[in-house]
Design a protein around this motif. Structure first.
Motif, PDB file in Angstrom:
ATOM      1  N   GLU A 205      13.060  -6.955   3.356  1.00 31.44           N
ATOM      2  CA  GLU A 205      12.300  -5.893   2.693  1.00 31.44           C
ATOM      3  C   GLU A 205      12.988  -5.415   1.428  1.00 31.44           C
ATOM      4  O   GLU A 205      12.346  -5.224   0.389  1.00 31.44           O
ATOM      5  CB  GLU A 205      12.118  -4.711   3.639  1.00 31.44           C
ATOM      6  CG  GLU A 205      11.049  -4.910   4.685  1.00 31.44           C
ATOM      7  CD  GLU A 205      10.789  -3.643   5.474  1.00 31.44           C
ATOM      8  OE1 GLU A 205       9.845  -3.651   6.269  1.00 31.44           O
ATOM      9  OE2 GLU A 205      11.529  -2.660   5.294  1.00 31.44           O
ATOM     10  N   MET A 206      14.299  -5.200   1.501  1.00 32.15           N
ATOM     11  CA  MET A 206      15.037  -4.742   0.337  1.00 32.15           C
ATOM     12  C   MET A 206      14.965  -5.771  -0.777  1.00 32.15           C
ATOM     13  O   MET A 206      14.792  -5.418  -1.954  1.00 32.15           O
ATOM     14  CB  MET A 206      16.492  -4.449   0.710  1.00 32.15           C
ATOM     15  CG  MET A 206      16.662  -3.253   1.629  1.00 32.15           C
ATOM     16  SD  MET A 206      18.404  -2.858   1.979  1.00 32.15           S
ATOM     17  CE  MET A 206      18.911  -2.133   0.403  1.00 32.15           C
ATOM     18  N   ALA A 207      15.066  -7.044  -0.447  1.00 33.91           N
ATOM     19  CA  ALA A 207      14.992  -8.104  -1.454  1.00 33.91           C
ATOM     20  C   ALA A 207      13.637  -8.068  -2.162  1.00 33.91           C
ATOM     21  O   ALA A 207      13.563  -8.199  -3.392  1.00 33.91           O
ATOM     22  CB  ALA A 207      15.220  -9.463  -0.806  1.00 33.91           C
ATOM     23  N   ARG A 208      12.576  -7.859  -1.404  1.00 29.07           N
ATOM     24  CA  ARG A 208      11.232  -7.847  -1.986  1.00 29.07           C
ATOM     25  C   ARG A 208      11.013  -6.621  -2.876  1.00 29.07           C
ATOM     26  O   ARG A 208      10.535  -6.747  -4.008  1.00 29.07           O
ATOM     27  CB  ARG A 208      10.195  -7.876  -0.863  1.00 29.07           C
ATOM     28  CG  ARG A 208       8.755  -7.936  -1.372  1.00 29.07           C
ATOM     29  CD  ARG A 208       7.768  -8.154  -0.248  1.00 29.07           C
ATOM     30  NE  ARG A 208       7.760  -7.053   0.723  1.00 29.07           N
ATOM     31  CZ  ARG A 208       8.278  -7.126   1.944  1.00 29.07           C
ATOM     32  NH1 ARG A 208       8.849  -8.260   2.348  1.00 29.07           N
ATOM     33  NH2 ARG A 208       8.230  -6.094   2.768  1.00 29.07           N
ATOM     34  N   VAL A 209      11.366  -5.452  -2.385  1.00 26.97           N
ATOM     35  CA  VAL A 209      11.127  -4.215  -3.135  1.00 26.97           C
ATOM     36  C   VAL A 209      12.057  -4.089  -4.335  1.00 26.97           C
ATOM     37  O   VAL A 209      11.648  -3.642  -5.412  1.00 26.97           O
ATOM     38  CB  VAL A 209      11.290  -2.986  -2.211  1.00 26.97           C
ATOM     39  CG1 VAL A 209      11.232  -1.689  -3.005  1.00 26.97           C
ATOM     40  CG2 VAL A 209      10.204  -2.999  -1.134  1.00 26.97           C
ATOM     41  N   LEU A 210      13.310  -4.498  -4.155  1.00 28.52           N
ATOM     42  CA  LEU A 210      14.308  -4.331  -5.211  1.00 28.52           C
ATOM     43  C   LEU A 210      14.395  -5.532  -6.143  1.00 28.52           C
ATOM     44  O   LEU A 210      15.191  -5.531  -7.075  1.00 28.52           O
ATOM     45  CB  LEU A 210      15.684  -4.066  -4.579  1.00 28.52           C
ATOM     46  CG  LEU A 210      15.745  -2.876  -3.625  1.00 28.52           C
ATOM     47  CD1 LEU A 210      17.143  -2.753  -3.013  1.00 28.52           C
ATOM     48  CD2 LEU A 210      15.358  -1.587  -4.337  1.00 28.52           C
ATOM     49  N   HIS A 211      13.598  -6.575  -5.881  1.00 30.83           N
ATOM     50  CA  HIS A 211      13.576  -7.788  -6.713  1.00 30.83           C
ATOM     51  C   HIS A 211      14.936  -8.481  -6.706  1.00 30.83           C
ATOM     52  O   HIS A 211      15.401  -8.982  -7.731  1.00 30.83           O
ATOM     53  CB  HIS A 211      13.139  -7.441  -8.144  1.00 30.83           C
ATOM     54  CG  HIS A 211      11.819  -6.744  -8.205  1.00 30.83           C
ATOM     55  ND1 HIS A 211      10.621  -7.404  -8.314  1.00 30.83           N
ATOM     56  CD2 HIS A 211      11.506  -5.413  -8.152  1.00 30.83           C
ATOM     57  CE1 HIS A 211       9.623  -6.530  -8.339  1.00 30.83           C
ATOM     58  NE2 HIS A 211      10.136  -5.316  -8.235  1.00 30.83           N
ATOM     59  N   PHE A 212      15.547  -8.501  -5.528  1.00 28.82           N
ATOM     60  CA  PHE A 212      16.843  -9.151  -5.344  1.00 28.82           C
ATOM     61  C   PHE A 212      16.654 -10.561  -4.785  1.00 28.82           C
ATOM     62  O   PHE A 212      15.725 -10.798  -3.997  1.00 28.82           O
ATOM     63  CB  PHE A 212      17.717  -8.365  -4.363  1.00 28.82           C
ATOM     64  CG  PHE A 212      18.253  -7.064  -4.893  1.00 28.82           C
ATOM     65  CD1 PHE A 212      18.262  -6.786  -6.246  1.00 28.82           C
ATOM     66  CD2 PHE A 212      18.776  -6.120  -4.017  1.00 28.82           C
ATOM     67  CE1 PHE A 212      18.766  -5.584  -6.728  1.00 28.82           C
ATOM     68  CE2 PHE A 212      19.283  -4.914  -4.477  1.00 28.82           C
ATOM     69  CZ  PHE A 212      19.277  -4.650  -5.837  1.00 28.82           C
ATOM     70  N   PRO A 213      17.536 -11.501  -5.126  1.00 31.23           N
ATOM     71  CA  PRO A 213      17.490 -12.821  -4.492  1.00 31.23           C
ATOM     72  C   PRO A 213      17.972 -12.730  -3.048  1.00 31.23           C
ATOM     73  O   PRO A 213      18.728 -11.822  -2.696  1.00 31.23           O
ATOM     74  CB  PRO A 213      18.464 -13.652  -5.345  1.00 31.23           C
ATOM     75  CG  PRO A 213      19.425 -12.644  -5.891  1.00 31.23           C
ATOM     76  CD  PRO A 213      18.617 -11.396  -6.127  1.00 31.23           C
ATOM     77  N   ALA A 214      17.535 -13.644  -2.219  1.00 27.85           N
ATOM     78  CA  ALA A 214      17.967 -13.640  -0.820  1.00 27.85           C
ATOM     79  C   ALA A 214      19.454 -13.912  -0.710  1.00 27.85           C
ATOM     80  O   ALA A 214      20.110 -13.434   0.224  1.00 27.85           O
ATOM     81  CB  ALA A 214      17.170 -14.679  -0.026  1.00 27.85           C
ATOM     82  N   ASP A 215      19.978 -14.677  -1.661  1.00 25.74           N
ATOM     83  CA  ASP A 215      21.402 -15.029  -1.667  1.00 25.74           C
ATOM     84  C   ASP A 215      22.202 -13.832  -2.185  1.00 25.74           C
ATOM     85  O   ASP A 215      22.161 -13.509  -3.376  1.00 25.74           O
ATOM     86  CB  ASP A 215      21.614 -16.253  -2.568  1.00 25.74           C
ATOM     87  CG  ASP A 215      23.047 -16.782  -2.529  1.00 25.74           C
ATOM     88  OD1 ASP A 215      23.959 -16.027  -2.138  1.00 25.74           O
ATOM     89  OD2 ASP A 215      23.241 -17.952  -2.897  1.00 25.74           O
ATOM     90  N   LYS A 216      22.920 -13.170  -1.293  1.00 27.54           N
ATOM     91  CA  LYS A 216      23.689 -11.982  -1.683  1.00 27.54           C
ATOM     92  C   LYS A 216      24.786 -12.317  -2.689  1.00 27.54           C
ATOM     93  O   LYS A 216      25.071 -11.526  -3.596  1.00 27.54           O
ATOM     94  CB  LYS A 216      24.313 -11.331  -0.447  1.00 27.54           C
ATOM     95  CG  LYS A 216      23.312 -10.745   0.521  1.00 27.54           C
ATOM     96  CD  LYS A 216      24.039 -10.149   1.716  1.00 27.54           C
ATOM     97  CE  LYS A 216      23.067  -9.592   2.737  1.00 27.54           C
ATOM     98  NZ  LYS A 216      23.788  -9.052   3.911  1.00 27.54           N
TER      99      LYS A 216
END
Length: 419
Positions: free
Chosen positions: A70-81
């Motif tokens: 969810e955070m990746a989707r909302v914050l436009h972050f890649p899945a790869d930390k």
């Protein structure tokens, strides 16, 4: 049994890495615009997307499972930390290089009797953690590696009020006392386990000052024309990046060193600010940052914005980041930050954000801090120059401080009334 609390306070940070900054810059602008569009339509608005995303990126490093998705989707972050951490570190490094270039430019100018005001760009991150609490070492290592955030042990159980004062004092010091009392007296409790803090301070002179003698009272259409008032308005005639969009005009004014600039977006119609805000995209911001140069006669009001602390938690949940706030109960998963147990797990309770912004003939001063509170549970001129354009910011307008290379917005806001 009361579930332990985790509080994160964030502001921008600087670190070294060799990755590219594009992913971080896109995330910064995308979330910044999404939050901006949810701000009240009346009054002045100022957010620091870079500070907000730095805080949330540190939090994201501790997320797992559905919460991470969810955070990746909302914050436009890649899945790869790791990719995210490297990109933020690369962006931080470019900002540090921008600061160094400004320092050199000022030193060179002084040799020839030019202006001597250096740029200050301070980005600081820190983790305030409960003594003896079981945080995962990889999380602490990654936050230190990518965001340069040292760990400072505190005793929330014994003295949450004292810890609140200490953290607020640290933020105030990092922001030259522009951001005070970020954390409210009741935000931290004896159950708090972690506060991640990011503080951002920026002060820079224009590459070309506005002449104070040219500043004079001129009309401004407050709140889209419902009232016309006289405000101190600066004027200059320079070659600057100019973008003529659909229903608006935009220019950029560089700060000393030319790596950071002030972006101004003025709607064509007096009451057109809402329409322009609805069209705002990362691509548009990037287009403005990369526009061609034109000679422009600019009229720009002086202004100062000191909004109160904004609570972003509800806005982030509205965007779809729900499990991070433990909605529904028991769904938060920050197992990569600290082991999750049925009666002892961390979740975000709120995100606090506060800014300061002032612009005049000499330049700009701005500051920001973001707190995530968690509970368990060289200009080329054509040989034949066209006639100068004239742009009057005499109506509500949008503004940003951008990193010229990536377009990343350190600050983003709206001026409805410059008084």
């Amino acid at each position: 049994m009361r579930i332990p609390t985790l509080v994160l306070i964030a502001a921008s940070g600087t670190s070294l890495w060799s990755a590219t900054p594009e992913s971080a810059a896109l995330a910064v602008n995308a979330l910044g615009m999404a939050l901006h569009k949810q701000m009240p339509k009346e009054g002045n608005v100022c957010l620091a997307p870079y500070s907000i995303q730095s805080a949330l990126a540190m939090t994201y490093l501790g997320a797992s499972g559905i919460t991470q998705e969810e955070m990746a989707r909302v914050l436009h972050f890649p899945a790869d930390k790791r990719a995210l951490g490297e990109s933020f570190t690369a962006l931080n490094q470019q900002l540090e290089e921008a600061r160094q270039a400004a320092v050199k430019a000022v030193a060179d100018a002084r040799k020839y009797g030019g202006p001597g005001e250096p740029m200050t760009l301070r980005v600081a991150n820190r983790l305030f953690a409960q003594k003896s609490y079981e945080f995962r070492k990889p999380f602490l290592t990654e936050v230190k590696t990518y965001f340069g955030a040292p760990l400072q042990l505190m005793n929330f159980r014994k003295d949450p009020a004292g810890v609140t004062d200490e953290i607020n004092g640290w933020v105030a010091k990092q922001t030259e006392d522009r951001i005070r009392d970020l954390i409210t007296p009741d935000a931290l409790t004896k159950d708090t386990r972690l506060v991640l803090v990011n503080a951002l301070y920026f002060k820079a002179a224009w590459a070309n000052d506005f002449a104070e003698s040219a500043t004079s009272p001129k009309p401004f259409h407050v709140n889209g024309g419902r009232q016309i008032v006289e405000v101190p308005t600066m004027q200059t005639n320079l070659n600057m990046r100019y973008h003529n969009g659909h229903g608006f005009q935009a220019i950029t004014l560089p700060y000393v060193g030319n790596h950071l600039h002030f972006l101004l977006i003025v709607p064509d119609s007096v009451g057109g600010i809402s329409s322009i805000e609805s069209k705002l995209t990362p691509e548009l911001l990037h287009a403005c940052a990369k526009a061609e140069y034109r000679e422009v006669i600019l009229h720009l009001p002086k202004f100062k914005i000191t909004p109160p602390t904004v609570q972003l938690g509800a806005l982030l949940q509205k965007l779809g980041m729900t499990t991070a706030f433990d909605e529904p109960r028991g769904s938060a998963d920050f197992d990569a930050m600290a082991p999750k147990h049925p009666e002892d797990y961390l979740y975000i309770s709120n995100v606090f954000h506060k800014t300061f912004f002032e612009l005049d003939e000499k330049g700009t001063e701005a500051a920001a801090a973001t707190a995530v509170v968690m509970l368990p549970g060289a200009i080329a001129i054509a040989p034949e120059r066209p006639k100068p354009l004239e742009l009057k910011a005499d109506r509500p307008f949008l503004f940003a401080i951008q990193h010229a290379e990536t377009g990343a917005c350190l600050f983003l806001g709206r001026v409805n009334d410059p008084r």
